[in-house]
Design a protein around this motif. Structure first.
Motif: not given
Lengths: 95, 214
Positions: B126-132, B163-167, B176-179
């Motif tokens: 989540s921290v990575s998401f914010i920084l990115l 977006l990748g970090e968020f997903l 077990d989803s495609i996420l």
């Protein structure tokens, strides 16, 4: 609003002036560099001293006054400066 | 499939991070620019983070063969990457990242010792998401000022990584989803977008006095 220039950008401007925008073949005077690079006398004196000591500029004595010319190292530095300015621009940054 | 994607992602991340890190380092050695120094730390950290996770997968696949990567290795790799993302964001002059109160500074890191490595991984993601996201927005804003087309690609790259970090973080809700595979594909796309403009910068090998710029 005036654009903020980093120390590196000021050095780039000084070197670019001594390479591309010389008054004559002897080099550029301090007054000319102050005008072209838009920088104060006290600040440019320190920078010029550093650039000469690093071999990026050559100091030429001309009839009692000093003039500055870009050296071969200076040209290479300027080329690297432009390359990496472009590199940093890609990240939205100034070097 | 997930294992293969993880390997591709971590290998691409390692190589792209290393390439950009080396370019930044050459730039730093040539110009003495602190901005390029911060980018060097950022991309070497990102590269190292991906490398740690990739190594973890390789060890798991060829040595341990348990079917799952050690959780602490994944957490360590993501933490190292987060340090890299911090330096990218820091290069854009984050002035209010750290809390001003010394009390909050002192207790800020304390919760990290109270949670398990699984939760730590989610915190780092989540921290990575914010920084990115911050880096992507700042880079896009710089495009509006300079009109440098490379900035669009870098901004899209950072945005896709965010977006990748968020997903990747959100996938723990639907394990077990495609996420999770989708997050990895998006991150691979982000890394490629990040590398495209950088690969066009002409390199120079000249080196100057180390004291220059001091």
């Amino acid at each position: 609003m005036a654009e903020y220039r980093t120390h590196m950008k000021i050095i780039g401007d000084i070197l670019a002036t001594t390479r591309d925008d010389l008054q004559d073949e002897d080099g550029a005077s301090v007054t000319y560099l102050i005008r072209k690079a838009n920088i104060s006398h006290s600040r440019i004196s320190t920078i010029l001293k550093t650039l000469v000591s690093q071999g990026l500029l050559e100091k030429v004595d001309n009839q009692g006054s000093h003039k500055y010319k870009i050296s071969e190292n200076g040209r290479e530095f300027l080329q690297a400066y432009y390359s990496f300015t472009n590199f940093a621009d890609n990240f939205g940054l100034s070097i | 499939m997930e294992f293969l994607l993880e390997n591709i992602l971590n290998l691409v991340g390692f190589l792209v991070g290393l390439a950009i890190g080396i370019m930044s380092y050459i730039g730093f050695r040539n110009t003495g620019s602190p901005t390029l120094f911060r980018l060097t730390i950022a991309f070497f950290s990102i590269s190292l983070g991906f490398f740690v996770i990739w190594t973890g997968y390789m060890i798991e696949d060829f040595v341990i063969k348990s079917g799952n990567i050690e959780r602490w290795i994944q957490t360590l790799g993501i933490a190292i990457q987060t340090v890299g993302y911090f330096f990218i964001a820091f290069s854009h002059s984050i002035k209010s990242f750290f809390p001003k109160s010394s009390y909050f500074r002192s207790v800020g890191i304390f919760p990290l010792f109270l949670v398990s490595s699984v939760q730590l991984e989610h915190i780092f993601r989540s921290v990575s998401f914010i920084l990115l996201a911050y880096g992507a927005i700042e880079t896009m804003l710089s495009y509006f000022e300079n009109k440098n087309k490379g900035a669009i690609s870098v901004s899209v790259g950072l945005g896709l990584l965010a977006l990748g970090e968020f997903l990747g973080w959100y996938s723990f809700v639907f394990p077990d989803s495609i996420l999770y595979p989708a997050s990895m594909i998006i991150k691979i796309g982000g890394l490629i977008a990040l590398f495209i403009p950088v690969s066009k910068v002409p390199l120079t090998k000249i080196k100057f006095d180390e004291d220059f710029g001091k």
